[in-house]
Design a protein around this motif. Sequence first.
Motif, short mmCIF file in Angstrom:
data_model
loop_
_atom_site.label_atom_id
_atom_site.label_comp_id
_atom_site.label_asym_id
_atom_site.label_seq_id
_atom_site.Cartn_x
_atom_site.Cartn_y
_atom_site.Cartn_z
N LYS A 180 1.08 -0.89 -0.03
CA LYS A 180 -0.07 0.23 -0.42
C LYS A 180 1.21 1.42 -0.05
O LYS A 180 0.63 2.53 -0.51
CB LYS A 180 -1.46 0.04 1.70
N LEU A 181 2.03 1.17 0.70
CA LEU A 181 2.94 2.53 1.07
C LEU A 181 3.33 2.97 -0.69
O LEU A 181 3.82 4.12 -0.80
CB LEU A 181 3.86 2.24 2.41
N LYS A 182 4.08 1.72 -0.91
CA LYS A 182 4.87 1.36 -2.10
C LYS A 182 3.64 2.14 -3.27
O LYS A 182 3.99 3.01 -4.44
CB LYS A 182 4.62 0.28 -3.26
N ALA A 183 2.61 1.99 -3.71
CA ALA A 183 1.08 2.05 -4.34
C ALA A 183 1.46 3.78 -4.57
O ALA A 183 1.04 4.72 -4.63
CB ALA A 183 0.14 1.57 -4.13
N ASP A 184 1.02 3.65 -2.70
CA ASP A 184 0.53 5.49 -2.41
C ASP A 184 1.78 6.36 -3.14
O ASP A 184 1.39 7.85 -3.46
CB ASP A 184 0.35 5.45 -1.44
N LYS A 213 4.05 5.75 -5.60
CA LYS A 213 3.73 5.95 -6.91
C LYS A 213 2.82 7.06 -6.96
O LYS A 213 3.08 8.13 -8.16
CB LYS A 213 3.88 4.93 -7.50
N VAL A 214 2.06 7.19 -6.47
CA VAL A 214 0.98 8.19 -6.75
C VAL A 214 1.53 9.99 -6.83
O VAL A 214 1.26 9.89 -7.65
CB VAL A 214 -0.90 7.55 -6.45
N ALA A 215 1.76 9.47 -5.60
CA ALA A 215 2.23 10.82 -5.12
C ALA A 215 3.64 11.04 -6.38
O ALA A 215 3.54 12.48 -6.24
CB ALA A 215 3.27 10.97 -3.55
N SER A 216 4.54 10.86 -6.24
CA SER A 216 5.15 11.09 -6.96
C SER A 216 4.46 11.50 -8.50
O SER A 216 5.57 12.20 -8.82
CB SER A 216 6.24 9.56 -7.38
N GLU A 217 3.82 10.78 -9.09
CA GLU A 217 3.22 11.18 -10.77
C GLU A 217 3.30 12.01 -10.30
O GLU A 217 3.12 13.51 -10.79
CB GLU A 217 1.85 9.88 -10.63
N ARG A 218 2.69 12.26 -9.11
CA ARG A 218 1.81 14.54 -8.45
C ARG A 218 3.10 15.19 -8.67
O ARG A 218 2.87 16.53 -8.82
CB ARG A 218 0.86 14.24 -7.42
N LYS A 262 9.20 20.96 -7.25
CA LYS A 262 9.19 19.43 -7.53
C LYS A 262 10.44 18.43 -6.52
O LYS A 262 9.73 17.76 -5.91
CB LYS A 262 10.18 19.28 -8.59
N ASP A 263 11.66 19.03 -6.34
CA ASP A 263 12.41 19.07 -5.09
C ASP A 263 11.79 18.15 -3.57
O ASP A 263 11.76 16.95 -2.95
CB ASP A 263 13.52 18.80 -5.19
N SER A 264 11.36 19.70 -3.47
CA SER A 264 9.62 19.12 -2.43
C SER A 264 9.18 18.41 -2.31
O SER A 264 9.00 17.40 -1.11
CB SER A 264 10.27 20.49 -1.80
N CYS A 265 8.49 18.52 -3.37
CA CYS A 265 7.55 17.47 -3.16
C CYS A 265 7.65 16.49 -3.00
O CYS A 265 7.27 15.28 -2.31
CB CYS A 265 6.79 17.32 -4.63
N ARG A 266 9.01 15.53 -3.74
CA ARG A 266 9.42 14.21 -4.10
C ARG A 266 9.52 14.14 -2.38
O ARG A 266 10.03 12.93 -1.89
CB ARG A 266 10.53 14.22 -4.98
N ALA A 267 10.31 14.58 -1.80
CA ALA A 267 11.61 14.49 -0.31
C ALA A 267 9.88 14.38 0.66
O ALA A 267 10.54 13.28 1.07
CB ALA A 267 12.15 15.93 -0.28
N SER A 268 8.79 15.21 0.49
CA SER A 268 7.80 14.72 1.17
C SER A 268 6.30 13.58 1.12
O SER A 268 6.52 13.07 1.98
CB SER A 268 6.75 15.62 1.36
N ALA A 269 6.78 13.13 -0.17
CA ALA A 269 6.53 11.70 -0.47
C ALA A 269 7.45 10.96 -0.06
O ALA A 269 6.67 9.76 0.54
CB ALA A 269 6.20 11.82 -1.91
N ALA A 316 9.31 10.23 2.43
CA ALA A 316 9.46 10.52 4.11
C ALA A 316 8.00 10.49 4.12
O ALA A 316 7.33 9.40 5.02
CB ALA A 316 9.48 12.09 4.99
N ARG A 317 6.87 10.43 3.78
CA ARG A 317 5.58 10.65 4.14
C ARG A 317 4.52 9.05 3.45
O ARG A 317 4.62 8.45 4.89
CB ARG A 317 4.33 10.62 3.41
N TYR A 318 5.79 8.32 2.91
CA TYR A 318 5.15 6.40 2.51
C TYR A 318 6.72 5.89 2.65
O TYR A 318 6.58 4.51 2.04
CB TYR A 318 5.16 6.56 1.05
N PHE A 319 7.43 6.08 3.81
CA PHE A 319 8.71 5.62 3.80
C PHE A 319 9.21 4.74 3.12
O PHE A 319 10.01 3.45 2.81
CB PHE A 319 8.37 4.98 5.09
N GLN A 320 10.25 5.88 1.79
CA GLN A 320 10.68 5.18 0.38
C GLN A 320 12.31 5.70 0.36
O GLN A 320 12.27 6.40 1.02
CB GLN A 320 9.50 5.33 -0.63
#
Length: 182
Positions: free
Chosen positions: A149-153, A155-160, A169-176, A178-182
């Motif tokens: 579930k975390l990987k799927a979420d 992936k969606v956040a990364s696409e956004r 974009k860098d900030s968004c990816r870093a946040s994603a 951290a949020r999804y433990f990737q």
Amino acid sequence: MMKQIRTSRLLCLLALIGLAGTASANLAKPVYTSAKDEVKAMFKTERDKCDSLAGNAKDVCVERAKGQEKVALANLEYQYTGKEKDRHHYLESRFEARYKLAKEMCDDKSGNAKDVCVAEAKAEHDKAKADLKANKAVAEAESDALDAKLKADYKVASERCDALAGDAKDSCRASAKARYFQ
């Protein structure tokens, strides 16, 4: 009198250890070592009490003391480390001790009654072992499902995040991440 104080002190210590271990491994090395020594001493005293008994009553008494010691030491180890492997060993030692004690108690019986008693003890042992195995499998399945579930979420956040540019974009990816433990 001193023995009673020591025993009650140990029981209080074990109760506190049990409470401390519910959250995580909280025991300091000196506390762990001291508690381990006290557990061993207490159960040596318990085993020594069995010397006054004879026959199967003595065997049952010794088996009970040995089982309680193994369970207490396994619980102490789990409280100290907090590792899943030690939790599993603690739970396993509980049903192993019950099984050995039940088998020893069956020795007072004879014939079919003894056979039934041993069969019941074995059945309880096997059920406890199966429950432990099933619970472990369920925990692993839940962990795998959460990871998926975390990987799927993520992936969606990364696409956004791909819709953004530069620092956003860098900030968004870093946040994603951290949020999804990737």
